[in-house]
Design a protein around this motif. Structure first.
Motif, PDB file in Angstrom:
ATOM      1  N   VAL A 150       0.718  -1.218  -0.089  1.00  0.00           N
ATOM      2  CA  VAL A 150      -0.003  -0.217   0.062  1.00  0.00           C
ATOM      3  C   VAL A 150       1.001   1.289   0.085  1.00  0.00           C
ATOM      4  O   VAL A 150       1.942   1.147   0.879  1.00  0.00           O
ATOM      5  CB  VAL A 150      -0.965  -0.025   1.310  1.00  0.00           C
ATOM      6  N   GLU A 151       0.365   2.224  -0.777  1.00  0.00           N
ATOM      7  CA  GLU A 151       1.385   3.580  -0.589  1.00  0.00           C
ATOM      8  C   GLU A 151       0.004   4.443  -0.551  1.00  0.00           C
ATOM      9  O   GLU A 151      -1.201   4.514  -1.027  1.00  0.00           O
ATOM     10  CB  GLU A 151       1.706   3.972  -2.159  1.00  0.00           C
ATOM     11  N   ILE A 152       0.194   5.142   0.682  1.00  0.00           N
ATOM     12  CA  ILE A 152      -0.836   5.780   1.193  1.00  0.00           C
ATOM     13  C   ILE A 152      -0.964   7.449   0.672  1.00  0.00           C
ATOM     14  O   ILE A 152       0.211   7.804   0.430  1.00  0.00           O
ATOM     15  CB  ILE A 152      -0.981   5.944   2.784  1.00  0.00           C
TER      16      ILE A 152
ATOM     17  N   PRO B   6      -3.238  -0.832  -4.500  1.00  0.00           N
ATOM     18  CA  PRO B   6      -2.927   0.535  -4.268  1.00  0.00           C
ATOM     19  C   PRO B   6      -2.784   1.468  -5.381  1.00  0.00           C
ATOM     20  O   PRO B   6      -3.173   2.739  -5.371  1.00  0.00           O
ATOM     21  CB  PRO B   6      -1.684   0.594  -3.487  1.00  0.00           C
ATOM     22  N   ASN B   9      -5.985   2.136  -6.921  1.00  0.00           N
ATOM     23  CA  ASN B   9      -6.924   2.697  -6.201  1.00  0.00           C
ATOM     24  C   ASN B   9      -7.270   4.291  -6.591  1.00  0.00           C
ATOM     25  O   ASN B   9      -6.348   5.159  -6.886  1.00  0.00           O
ATOM     26  CB  ASN B   9      -6.273   3.245  -4.957  1.00  0.00           C
ATOM     27  N   SER B  12      -5.629   7.613  -4.791  1.00  0.00           N
ATOM     28  CA  SER B  12      -4.616   7.551  -4.403  1.00  0.00           C
ATOM     29  C   SER B  12      -3.982   8.891  -4.382  1.00  0.00           C
ATOM     30  O   SER B  12      -4.505   9.940  -5.032  1.00  0.00           O
ATOM     31  CB  SER B  12      -3.443   6.796  -5.416  1.00  0.00           C
ATOM     32  N   TYR B 189      -9.913   6.455   0.174  1.00  0.00           N
ATOM     33  CA  TYR B 189      -8.896   5.461  -0.213  1.00  0.00           C
ATOM     34  C   TYR B 189      -8.707   4.401   0.696  1.00  0.00           C
ATOM     35  O   TYR B 189      -8.613   3.017   0.282  1.00  0.00           O
ATOM     36  CB  TYR B 189      -7.654   6.256  -0.015  1.00  0.00           C
ATOM     37  N   GLY B 193      -9.223   0.291  -0.631  1.00  0.00           N
ATOM     38  CA  GLY B 193      -8.224  -0.453  -0.317  1.00  0.00           C
ATOM     39  C   GLY B 193      -8.430  -1.454   0.402  1.00  0.00           C
ATOM     40  O   GLY B 193      -7.905  -2.559   0.263  1.00  0.00           O
TER      41      GLY B 193
END
Lengths: 153, 196
Positions: A150-152, B6, B9, B12, B189, B193
């Protein structure tokens, strides 16, 4: 029997004050409350004894996000005392909570509220976690496990 | 809604950061704001609560100034990213007469540094800051988000589709996050996710 707030949450004893080399600092919230609704007032007292003469001491009401990725933080209100002396006595503070954000906990992101006492020099010396929510508890966004890459935002 | 990777998404950070600033209904656009800035003497503040679009507007104004040939000096301050006094002095020294100072996070400066910044801006082309409160600077615009704006952004991030019913409504998101659009989109998000 454990005392409870209006949401039914237990009122816990305040943690002991910070101590280092004879210095200590402490925040107390009226009635020992930790859970608030948006628009409520957070009222309490700050007290300290510092070895070094502070330029200023401040109590901050803030929220911050935790989880993966960058942390976001906002100091919503502060009460500052300039050249307050090494011994505080009791210093009252009062903040009005904004309409939001609410305390929430997601799979990837969590938002925490708190009050902290900061001195210059010295930095953050003491903090208390708060919950801000109209329901009396943090909002839970989901329960699934996060993806591993995951990249937040 | 099924879980998405991700990078796929729609909410993002990369996609959110690409959203352009848009004027609130009935409010002036970028060029009109720059005219207003000039009328205010070249120094002013965009004010508003966190997550209401101040930074996005400041970046858009900075880009528009550069398109007009101005030299823009940007500085962004956050509680986690505070330059040292030496860096601040260096930043102000670099400002030239045709330079425009664009500073995000004006509230994080001490009173003394705010004073120095305003003084320095007198020998520059102008000063534009984003702050929760204007302090001594005149207000260029009060950034204020709305549930409609959030709904518009959500739809745009979903490439024009309405959000599925499994996601919260814009009104609900807006209320939960006190109008902070970034947090509201972060929640989306998170939900996209995590859903599965």
């Amino acid at each position: 029997m454990t005392e409870r707030d209006r949401f039914g949450n237990p009122i816990l004893p305040d943690p002991p004050g910070f101590g280092a080399g004879g210095s200590w600092a402490r925040l107390e919230i009226a009635g020992g409350r930790r859970v608030f609704a948006p628009g409520d007032e957070v009222e309490g007292r700050a007290s300290w004894h510092l070895e070094e003469e502070p330029e200023w001491v401040e109590v901050r009401l803030y929220w911050r996000t935790g989880g993966k990725g960058d942390q976001d933080v906002d100091v919503v209100a502060e009460e500052r005392w300039e050249a307050p002396g090494r011994d505080s006595g009791d210093r009252p503070f009062r903040f009005e909570l904004p309409a939001g954000p609410y305390s929430f906990s997601g799979t990837l992101i969590t938002l925490y509220w708190g009050v902290e006492l900061v001195a210059e020099p010295g930095g953050a010396l003491f903090h208390l976690d708060l919950t801000v929510s109209p329901t009396g508890g943090e909002i839970r966004l989901g329960s699934a496990e996060p993806d591993s890459d995951v990249e937040i935002p | 809604m099924s879980a998405v990777r991700p990078r796929d998404n729609p909410f993002s950070a990369q996609r959110i950061d690409r959203l352009p600033w848009r004027p609130p209904p009935g409010q002036p656009g970028l060029d009109a704001l720059l005219e207003r800035l000039e009328a205010l003497g070249g120094a002013a503040a965009v004010v508003g609560a966190k997550g209401h679009g101040k930074t996005t507007l400041l970046e858009a104004l900075g880009r528009r100034l550069e398109e007009r040939g101005a030299s823009v000096h940007r500085l962004r301050l956050t509680p986690h990213r505070m330059p040292s006094q030496r860096e601040l002095r260096g930043f102000l020294r670099r400002v030239e007469s045709d330079g425009f100072l664009v500073l995000d996070g004006y509230d994080h400066l001490s009173r003394w540094w705010r004073h120095r910044l305003r003084r320095t801006s007198r020998r520059a082309a102008g000063l534009l800051v984003a702050a929760h409160r204007p302090g001594r600077l005149p207000v260029l615009l009060e950034a204020r988000s709305t549930p409609d704006l959030l709904a518009e952004l959500v739809k745009e991030l979903l490439d024009g589709s309405d959000p599925p019913l499994s996601l919260p409504s814009a009104d609900e998101l807006f209320e939960r996050h006190g109008g902070n659009l970034r947090l509201a989109l972060r929640e989306m998000y998170d939900r996209c996710g995590a859903a599965g």
